[in-house]
Design a protein around this motif. Structure first.
Motif, PDB file in Angstrom:
ATOM      1  N   ILE A 259      13.950 -86.943  12.109  1.00 40.78           N
ATOM      2  CA  ILE A 259      12.635 -87.497  11.759  1.00 40.78           C
ATOM      3  C   ILE A 259      12.258 -87.216  10.309  1.00 40.78           C
ATOM      4  O   ILE A 259      11.896 -88.136   9.573  1.00 40.78           O
ATOM      5  N   PRO A 260      12.314 -85.965   9.825  1.00 43.56           N
ATOM      6  CA  PRO A 260      12.015 -85.762   8.391  1.00 43.56           C
ATOM      7  C   PRO A 260      13.027 -86.419   7.463  1.00 43.56           C
ATOM      8  O   PRO A 260      12.675 -86.832   6.359  1.00 43.56           O
TER       9      PRO A 260
ATOM     10  N   THR B 198      11.973 -89.990   7.170  1.00 46.03           N
ATOM     11  CA  THR B 198      10.802 -90.073   6.298  1.00 46.03           C
ATOM     12  C   THR B 198      11.210 -90.034   4.829  1.00 46.03           C
ATOM     13  O   THR B 198      10.791 -90.870   4.019  1.00 46.03           O
TER      14      THR B 198
ATOM     15  N   ASN C  43       8.087 -98.574   4.747  1.00 47.35           N
ATOM     16  CA  ASN C  43       7.311 -97.498   5.371  1.00 47.35           C
ATOM     17  C   ASN C  43       6.891 -97.856   6.790  1.00 47.35           C
ATOM     18  O   ASN C  43       6.842 -96.980   7.665  1.00 47.35           O
TER      19      ASN C  43
ATOM     20  N   VAL D 175       9.902 -97.275   8.939  1.00 55.22           N
ATOM     21  CA  VAL D 175      10.105 -95.837   9.135  1.00 55.22           C
ATOM     22  C   VAL D 175       9.188 -95.318  10.234  1.00 55.22           C
ATOM     23  O   VAL D 175       9.610 -94.555  11.112  1.00 55.22           O
ATOM     24  N   ASP D 176       7.924 -95.738  10.220  1.00 56.36           N
ATOM     25  CA  ASP D 176       6.986 -95.293  11.252  1.00 56.36           C
ATOM     26  C   ASP D 176       7.420 -95.772  12.634  1.00 56.36           C
ATOM     27  O   ASP D 176       7.294 -95.043  13.628  1.00 56.36           O
TER      28      ASP D 176
ATOM     29  N   TYR E  49      10.176 -93.661  14.177  1.00 52.47           N
ATOM     30  CA  TYR E  49       9.807 -92.370  14.777  1.00 52.47           C
ATOM     31  C   TYR E  49       9.786 -92.455  16.305  1.00 52.47           C
ATOM     32  O   TYR E  49      10.275 -91.558  16.997  1.00 52.47           O
TER      33      TYR E  49
END
Length: 319
Positions: free
Chosen positions: A240-241, A244, A300, A303-304, A307
């Motif tokens: 996850i990181p 991001t 972005n 990316v969300d 998650y």
């Protein structure tokens, strides 16, 4: 209203804010398109000649009128005409974007292929000499600017092997794959190695946190093989990181790696925007920044959404 719809509704507001910011910023730069084009000879123009050129470049009216006229065209897909290239701005952007997109993709693949395994390797050997070696590599990579890697690579190739990298041109991948990779591999390695250091550090840190969680200790107590614990149980949460960080970096790369494109003379998006600013090509700067901002927001958003795929416990927009 679901999460995706709410995020998409914010896109026009963000684009409006970006358009105002770039419109005002480029006009605060001293000089104009006439001065950038003619240089010192601009001072020899008569008032009538300057007025005619201002009307031609579309800078003869107030800022509000200029902005409204440009915004009305942008809403309809018309970003204006580039005075530097003499073509519609959107056509110029789409000509340069494939190179920048390919460079960003290759750089990300290199960074993840190096950084992710290195970070996991270091995390599973915490405080051992091999872990220290990986951390030193990551620190060196993060503290060394991209242009240093680029210049060293060019120097090694030219002095050590007597060859120079292909610069100043771009052959589409589908047209000639080998020639394309020959032109792109060195810039991609330059950007990829630098970003690999950041991926290494963030993946190592994330893996160390995950490996200390209760469910990992439970899996080990049940006799689950170490390889399965790391790659099946720990890695998805540790990603996850990394996702991001990769999303933010990929968004920046889609805006153009200006320094690397400049060093290798690549006709990419970042170098084009830099030249447009120097030439005071207002329409091209404004259109390019809007295009970059849109790409950044799309990345972005993806990316969300990723998650929730990586961790089912995450519910976007809900409790």
């Amino acid at each position: 209203m679901n999460y995706l719809a709410r995020r998409l509704m914010t896109f026009p507001l963000v684009m409006l804010g970006v358009s105002i910011l770039v419109f005002v910023s480029i006009r605060l730069v001293p000089g104009d398109a006439i001065t950038a084009m003619l240089g010192t000879e601009a001072g020899l123009l008569t008032p009538d000649q300057r007025a005619a050129l201002e009307a031609y470049f579309g800078i003869d009216q107030g800022w509000f009128t200029q902005y409204w006229r440009w915004l009305a065209g942008a809403v309809q897909g018309d970003l204006g005409v580039s005075v530097t290239f003499g073509k519609p701005v959107l056509d110029v952007i789409l000509e340069r974007f494939p190179l920048t997109l390919e460079l960003a993709l290759l750089s990300m693949l290199i960074a993840l292929a190096i950084g992710l395994p290195a970070g996991i390797f270091a995390a599973t050997r915490n405080e051992k000499p091999s872990d220290l070696a990986v951390r030193i590599f990551a620190m060196i990579g993060q503290s060394t600017p991209n242009f240093v890697f680029a210049l060293l690579a060019i120097y090694v190739l030219s002095v050590g092997f007597g060859v120079l990298p292909a610069m100043g041109e771009f052959t589409p991948f589908l047209e000639n794959p080998l020639r394309n990779l020959g032109q792109m591999i060195l810039p991609a390695l330059t950007l990829g190695f630098a970003f690999a250091a950041a991926v290494t550090r963030i993946s190592r840190s994330a893996m160390l946190d995950i490996l200390s969680d209760d469910y990992i200790r439970t899996a080990r107590a049940k006799g689950v093989p170490a390889r399965k614990v790391i790659w099946r149980h720990a890695l998805p949460n540790a990603l996850i990181p990394v996702v991001t960080l990769s999303g933010v970096e990929f968004g920046y790369l889609l805006g153009g790696a200006v320094i690397v494109e400049q060093i290798f003379a690549l006709p990419g998006l970042g170098r084009m925007v830099l030249d447009a600013i120097l030439q005071r090509d207002y329409a091209l700067v404004q259109g390019s920044v809007l295009f970059i901002a849109l790409n950044f927001m799309i990345v972005n958003l993806l990316v969300d959404l990723a998650y929730a795929v990586l961790d089912p416990r995450i519910r976007l927009g809900g409790k």
